[in-house]
Scaffold this active site. Structure first.
Site, mmCIF file in Angstrom:
data_model
loop_
_atom_site.group_PDB
_atom_site.id
_atom_site.type_symbol
_atom_site.label_atom_id
_atom_site.label_comp_id
_atom_site.label_asym_id
_atom_site.label_seq_id
_atom_site.Cartn_x
_atom_site.Cartn_y
_atom_site.Cartn_z
ATOM 1 N N GLU A 249 -5.021 -8.766 1.065
ATOM 2 C CA GLU A 249 -5.666 -8.448 2.346
ATOM 3 C C GLU A 249 -7.152 -8.241 2.124
ATOM 4 O OE1 GLU A 249 -4.224 -5.044 4.585
ATOM 5 O OE2 GLU A 249 -2.148 -5.644 4.251
ATOM 6 N N GLU B 7 0.803 -1.219 0.000
ATOM 7 C CA GLU B 7 0.000 0.000 0.000
ATOM 8 C C GLU B 7 0.841 1.278 0.000
ATOM 9 O OE1 GLU B 7 -3.013 -0.067 3.030
ATOM 10 O OE2 GLU B 7 -3.944 -1.867 2.248
HETATM 11 C C1 FCB Z 1 -4.313 -2.053 5.557
HETATM 12 C C2 FCB Z 1 -2.938 -2.369 6.053
HETATM 13 C C3 FCB Z 1 -2.897 -3.409 7.137
HETATM 14 C C4 FCB Z 1 -4.046 -3.278 8.090
HETATM 15 C C5 FCB Z 1 -5.356 -3.173 7.351
HETATM 16 C C6 FCB Z 1 -6.568 -3.077 8.233
HETATM 17 O O1 FCB Z 1 -4.342 -0.763 5.054
HETATM 18 O O2 FCB Z 1 -2.112 -2.796 5.002
HETATM 19 O O3 FCB Z 1 -1.646 -3.334 7.769
HETATM 20 O O4 FCB Z 1 -3.823 -2.197 8.926
HETATM 21 O O5 FCB Z 1 -5.333 -2.067 6.502
#
Ligand code: FCB
Length: 461
Positions: free
Chosen positions: A366, A162
């Site tokens: 994620e 990110e």
């Molecule tokens: C993302 C991050 C991760 C976590 C999630 C909820 O932005 O990559 O580390 O904090 O959100």
């Protein structure tokens, strides 16, 4: 019933600063998140990652949990200041990741290594951090060190996690480390992250197993407009949020509209000849993090301007040169982060990527949800809302696959409750609970549910 391809990769994810603890042990240097969290008032509850989940000392126990979950892959990140403080290799730090990788392989779990999940060595921030071009070269040196150390065993490398957050939350809104509110520096950071990504892929490829897959994880925003009239606001936010990274990394050029939109902030002269080509290294798979969609409209200039982008209100906005855009509240239900639950955005995002980059496979690196879990008298955590969230989003992934998208895997965020950045430990994303105080690991119902999904390769019901 939604189905997944035979070789679909099922995993869970964590990040070094959020779980490891041991912040000043075995030669680890300070990172910008140590400095940030140790500064009073910046993290909820005054929480820090000093101990976190104590994963550094509980590695074997956590590996056994992964094994019992039956996952095929585990996405972790490497703490740069643990392995290369002050630009020098730190053997005990490297040993930890060797143990982690070997422990995964022994259990039949594929390691997916992220090089940068936000914990920049503090000494590099002292030299202007990602606003300094030099940081991109330091990043490539660190990538080479990791490639030399575990590159014979790691088959999937993710350079950055990110970079949107690193650049805009770190240097524009200041809600993340290093907490700066300098829009021009944030755009320089965008570029140096893109450049660092390309240099790191080159450095890795020179030393790792030739079969290794190269990737980067982006938190692409699925941007929708309130009405047709908001198409230009959608375009503008898409440029800043998504194409600022997709452009250089996948197409070898910054989008012209991004340069024009931000002309009042910077002339982009930090982009040198050849940089965009360097940023554009062949990748094997694109990592996508998805939590919720974004809704925008053109601001009329007089009403109270909505800023419900889900990224916390800071001293300044992360949305550089978007003063004429409103980020609209969206209908619920919501997770504990206040993020709306809308899995249709994930299907649409995956299909957009498939349309724009048909040759690039994706994986969800994620996806998950924070809820205020409670332990019931039976000693369990009946987190049915998290199960429902995961079920919905996996269904959305399956829909994208059946519509033609080449999605290779899915990683739940997160394996366990952990340090949720500026929110501290209050926001709990784990499928495994980490008991405050004792740090005992307790399987939530979602962990049992996910184990069954992984074992069968399909969703129940
Ligand atoms: C993302 C991050 C991760 C976590 C999630 C909820 O932005 O990559 O580390 O904090 O959100």
């Amino acid at each position: 019933m939604p189905t997944f391809p035979e070789n679909f990769v099922w995993g869970t994810a964590t990040a070094a600063y959020q779980v490891e603890g041991a912040w000043n042990e075995d030669g680890r240097g300070p990172s910008i998140w140590d400095t940030f969290s140790h500064t009073p008032g910046l993290v909820a509850g005054g929480d820090t990652g000093d101990v976190a989940c104590d994963h550094y000392h509980r590695l074997e126990e956590d590996l056994d949990i992964l094994s019992a979950l039956g996952v095929g892959a585990y996405r972790f990140s490497i703490s740069w200041p643990r392995v290369r403080p002050n630009g020098t290799a730190n053997r005990p730090g490297l040993d930890f990741y060797e143990r982690l990788v070997d422990g995964l392989l022994t259990r039949g779990i594929a390691p997916v290594a992220t090089l940068y999940h936000w914990d920049l060595p503090q000494e590099l921030e002292d030299a202007d951090g990602w606003a300094n071009r030099d940081t991109a070269y330091r990043f490539a040196e660190y990538a080479a060190l990791m490639g030399e150390t575990i590159g014979d065993r790691v088959r999937t490398w993710i350079t950055l996690n990110e970079p949107w957050c690193s650049a805009y939350l770190g240097y524009a809104s200041g809600v993340h480390a290093p907490g700066r509110t300098e829009p021009a520096a944030a755009l320089a950071a965008v570029h140096h992250l893109n450049l660092g990504h390309g240099l790191a892929v080159q450095a890795l490829r020179a030393v790792v197993d030739p079969a290794a897959q190269m990737s980067v994880t982006l938190n692409l925003h699925h941007v929708r407009g309130v009405s047709e009239a908001d198409a230009d606001a959608v375009r503008q936010v898409d440029a800043l949020a998504n194409r600022a990274f997709l452009g250089p990394m996948l197409e070898g050029a910054y989008p012209r509209d991004l340069i024009a939109d931000t002309a009042s902030v910077t002339d982009w002269s930090f982009v040198r000849d050849g940089d965009e080509a360097t940023a554009c290294q062949p990748l094997d798979v694109l990592g996508v993090n998805y939590y919720n969609p974004t809704l925008v409209r053109r601001w009329d200039g007089s009403s109270d301007r909505a800023t419900a982008d889900g990224h916390q209100d800071g001293a300044a906005s992360p949305w550089i040169a978007c003063e004429n855009v409103e980020f609209m509240p969206q209908p619920g239900p919501y997770t504990e982060m206040g993020w709306n639950i809308d899995e249709t955005g994930l299907t649409e995002l995956l299909l957009r990527l498939h349309r724009d980059y048909p040759a690039m496979p994706t994986m969800i690196t994620e996806n998950g949800a924070a809820f205020a879990d409670v332990v019931t008298p039976d000693g369990r955590v009946h987190d049915e809302r998290r199960v429902d969230y995961l079920h919905r989003h996996l269904t959305a992934v399956a829909e994208a696959i059946s519509a033609g998208a080449d999605v290779r895997g899915y990683f739940v965020w997160s394996l366990m409750d952990n340090f949720e950045w500026a929110h501290g430990y209050a926001k709990r994303f784990g499928i495994v609970r980490v008991e405050p105080g004792t740090l005992e690991r307790v399987w939530k119902d979602s962990a049992h549910w996910y184990r069954d999904v992984v074992a069968s390769g399909k969703l129940p019901g």
